[in-house]
Write a protein that holds these residues in place. Structure first.
Motif, short mmCIF file in Angstrom:
data_model
loop_
_atom_site.label_atom_id
_atom_site.label_comp_id
_atom_site.label_asym_id
_atom_site.label_seq_id
_atom_site.Cartn_x
_atom_site.Cartn_y
_atom_site.Cartn_z
N UNK A 1 0.89 -1.35 0.00
CA UNK A 1 -0.02 0.23 0.11
C UNK A 1 0.86 1.10 0.00
N UNK A 2 0.45 2.38 -0.58
CA UNK A 2 1.42 3.50 -0.78
C UNK A 2 1.54 4.01 0.61
N UNK A 3 0.39 4.35 1.10
CA UNK A 3 0.45 4.91 2.79
C UNK A 3 -0.61 4.18 3.45
N UNK A 4 -0.27 3.87 4.80
CA UNK A 4 -1.05 3.30 5.68
C UNK A 4 -1.05 4.11 7.04
N UNK A 5 -2.42 4.40 7.53
CA UNK A 5 -2.18 5.18 8.86
C UNK A 5 -2.90 4.37 9.96
N UNK A 6 -2.11 3.85 10.91
CA UNK A 6 -2.47 3.19 12.07
C UNK A 6 -3.03 3.75 13.09
N UNK A 7 -4.13 3.48 13.73
CA UNK A 7 -4.81 4.07 14.96
C UNK A 7 -3.69 4.25 15.97
N UNK A 8 -3.65 5.35 16.64
CA UNK A 8 -2.78 5.46 17.97
C UNK A 8 -3.80 5.29 19.24
N UNK A 9 -4.97 5.71 19.21
CA UNK A 9 -5.83 5.36 20.07
C UNK A 9 -7.10 4.39 19.72
N UNK A 10 -7.78 3.89 20.60
CA UNK A 10 -8.59 2.92 20.30
C UNK A 10 -9.96 3.45 19.27
N UNK A 11 -10.28 4.70 19.41
CA UNK A 11 -11.32 5.31 18.78
C UNK A 11 -11.03 5.69 17.39
N UNK A 12 -9.47 6.07 17.09
CA UNK A 12 -9.35 6.37 16.02
C UNK A 12 -9.43 5.35 14.77
N UNK A 13 -9.91 5.86 13.45
CA UNK A 13 -9.87 5.17 12.21
C UNK A 13 -8.62 4.69 11.66
N UNK A 14 -8.30 3.55 11.25
CA UNK A 14 -7.13 3.37 10.28
C UNK A 14 -7.93 3.50 8.82
N UNK A 15 -6.81 4.06 8.06
CA UNK A 15 -7.12 4.31 6.59
C UNK A 15 -5.84 3.72 5.92
N UNK A 16 -6.23 3.55 4.44
CA UNK A 16 -5.16 3.13 3.51
C UNK A 16 -5.34 4.12 2.47
#
Length: 82
Positions: free
Chosen positions: A12-27
């Motif tokens: 994947x070009x960029x992946x964003x992992x959540x730091x907090x439980x309520x955050x949303x991951x996205x690609x």
């Protein structure tokens, strides 16, 4: 944030992992001179979301496609929940 992360059946070009439980991951998938649907379909077909589904069960993951049209010098974006 990870760049060119090995996920599913490719990178994947960029992946964003959540730091907090309520955050949303996205690609984020970037494309030049392509349609946003091509980028979204690549995320789905190459199963980039599998890693996030395993890490964050029962949480949504967003697929983000950003495409650049070099002839018109314009960007377009599409965000879809997977």
């Amino acid at each position: 944030m990870e760049r060119e992360e090995k996920t599913g059946k490719g990178y994947a070009d960029f992946t964003f992992h959540p730091r907090r439980k309520n955050d949303i991951a996205f690609i984020v998938e970037l494309k030049k001179d392509e349609n946003v649907d091509v980028a979204i379909n690549q995320i789905k077909l190459k199963e980039y979301v599998q890693k996030f589904k395993e890490e964050n069960q029962h949480k949504k993951v967003l697929a983000v496609a950003i495409c650049y049209n070099s002839k018109e010098k314009e960007h377009c974006c599409k965000i879809e929940e997977i």
